[in-house]
Design a protein around this motif. Structure first.
Motif, PDB file in Angstrom:
ATOM      1  N   ARG A 243       0.870  -1.177   0.000  1.00 29.29           N
ATOM      2  CA  ARG A 243       0.000   0.000   0.000  1.00 29.29           C
ATOM      3  C   ARG A 243       0.906   1.225   0.000  1.00 29.29           C
ATOM      4  N   VAL A 244       0.865   2.006  -1.054  1.00 27.88           N
ATOM      5  CA  VAL A 244       1.810   3.102  -1.256  1.00 27.88           C
ATOM      6  C   VAL A 244       1.514   4.245  -0.288  1.00 27.88           C
ATOM      7  N   ALA A 245       2.561   4.691   0.403  1.00 25.52           N
ATOM      8  CA  ALA A 245       2.427   5.835   1.311  1.00 25.52           C
ATOM      9  C   ALA A 245       2.903   7.123   0.658  1.00 25.52           C
ATOM     10  N   ALA A 246       3.926   7.044  -0.187  1.00 27.91           N
ATOM     11  CA  ALA A 246       4.446   8.221  -0.886  1.00 27.91           C
ATOM     12  C   ALA A 246       5.248   7.763  -2.089  1.00 27.91           C
ATOM     13  N   VAL A 247       5.222   8.585  -3.130  1.00 31.45           N
ATOM     14  CA  VAL A 247       6.038   8.328  -4.324  1.00 31.45           C
ATOM     15  C   VAL A 247       6.575   9.659  -4.828  1.00 31.45           C
ATOM     16  N   GLY A 248       7.890   9.716  -5.020  1.00 31.64           N
ATOM     17  CA  GLY A 248       8.526  10.946  -5.475  1.00 31.64           C
ATOM     18  C   GLY A 248       8.464  11.101  -6.985  1.00 31.64           C
ATOM     19  N   ILE A 249       8.639  12.339  -7.429  1.00 33.00           N
ATOM     20  CA  ILE A 249       8.710  12.660  -8.859  1.00 33.00           C
ATOM     21  C   ILE A 249      10.103  13.216  -9.138  1.00 33.00           C
ATOM     22  N   CYS A 250      10.772  12.678 -10.170  1.00 33.04           N
ATOM     23  CA  CYS A 250      12.139  13.132 -10.445  1.00 33.04           C
ATOM     24  C   CYS A 250      12.309  13.453 -11.921  1.00 33.04           C
TER      25      CYS A 250
END
Length: 366
Positions: free
Chosen positions: A42-49
């Motif tokens: 269950r995803v809590a956070a995902v960064g953008i790069c």
């Protein structure tokens, strides 16, 4: 498959899906179901790069070269910098990764094939197949409420006390630390880091941890230079105001820097580095460039005999990155500037593309 007793896994989820260059849509998808040796997160956070931007624009458009092949497949969920909580896995996955339902984990961006020349030699980060979360259908990414961890995943536990956006920073930080490792920094070195974005700030912190003679950070934004000082830079120089080459030479008895770490992705930073380095110095390149770079290679060979090295991903640096994050060593509350809900993914992409109003942008799917 074992499932958390307190969290019934839904059948459907929201996810960002790439349908082609500059065509990302928030879509309703089935929640993936883990097979043998796999886990559901269950995803809590995902960064953008920057790599996400390259994927978003499409390789040909990003590079201005229509002859280049597509850099990513379509109908893929993007996102390779993520943290989440395990909600389902079997005994095989539990034994391999040493984790269980409820544990918070991060996963390395690459899923090594384990069979190619590079994997067989232990150089898994250069895997010939090179499946990376968020770029191929074989490895759907984490801009979604759930993400599947295939059996090939490289999984690391991280403390649940770390805010999700900070924990997701383990991916760019591990990349930065790998660049630092590639530089072979010694105690006597003067190290220059170009660029104080997420990767550059990680480079500053990693270089400072090597305890060299001096770490110098370069950028054109004073607020980012202030962050570089908080990450361990001994000296910061604004390339719009300061005589960078002259200052570095003055500090080094006229010789130049020993090590140059490039983290801007701007072509001008390449020549800057070649000019800043002393003879027999070391140049490490980590950036994603949007155009070709042309330099006088005689600087590298005849003039200075430089050691020029590339750096890719963050092999063997994830445990160190996690320790650094958990220790509170980095001012992550200032680095992780923006956290947005999943339905504002376009705003997040635009913030990263602009670069002036943010440092690290993350999506919080839940």
């Amino acid at each position: 498959m074992q499932q958390s007793e307190n969290d019934d896994i839904p059948q459907r989820m929201r996810a960002v899906v790439s349908y082609g260059p500059e065509d990302y849509r928030l879509t309703d998808l089935p929640v993936p179901r883990p097979g043998p040796g796999e886990a559901l997160l269950r995803v809590a956070a995902v960064g953008i790069c920057a790599s996400d931007l390259k994927c978003y624009h499409g390789a040909a458009k990003f590079w201005g070269d229509e002859s280049r092949p597509a850099w990513a497949e379509t109908e893929v969920v993007p996102g390779h910098e993520f943290v989440g909580d395990i909600v389902a896995l079997d005994d095989e996955a539990r034994a391999r990764w040493g984790v269980d339902v409820g544990d918070r984990v991060v996963a390395e961006q690459i899923l090594p094939c384990g069979q190619c020349r590079y994997c067989e030699r232990g150089q898994y980060w250069m895997c010939a197949v090179h499946d990376i979360f968020g770029f191929k259908r074989a490895a759907m990414g984490a801009m979604a409420e759930y993400v599947l961890l295939p059996a090939r995943s490289l999984v690391h536990p991280i403390s649940a006390s770390v805010p999700p956006a900070h924990a997701a920073f383990a991916e760019p930080l591990s990349c930065a630390l790998h660049a630092v490792e590639r530089a072979g920094i010694t105690f006597d070195d003067v190290v220059v880091v170009a660029g104080c974005g997420p990767i550059g700030l990680g480079m500053v912190a990693g270089a400072a941890a090597k305890n060299p003679a001096k770490v110098i950070a370069l950028d054109m934004a004073d607020d980012k230079l202030a962050l570089a000082r908080a990450c361990g830079a001994d000296l910061t120089l604004n390339i719009n105001r300061d005589d960078v080459v002259g200052t570095v030479r003055e500090l080094t008895g006229g010789y130049g820097a020993d090590v140059y770490l490039e983290g801007t992705g701007h072509p001008s930073a390449v020549l800057q580095g070649l000019n800043l380095l002393r003879k027999l110095g070391t140049y490490v390149e980590y950036s994603v460039f949007g155009s070709d770079v042309t330099v006088d290679w005689s600087i590298i060979s005849d003039d200075k005999e430089l050691d020029v090295r590339g750096a890719h991903l963050g092999p063997h640096c994830w445990p160190a990155a996690i320790r650094m994050i958990e220790s509170g060593r980095l001012p992550l509350e200032r680095i992780c500037t923006h956290q947005l809900p999943l339905d504002r993914f376009q705003e997040g992409l635009d913030l990263v593309a602009d670069g002036s109003a943010s440092i690290k942008v993350s999506l919080l799917p839940r």
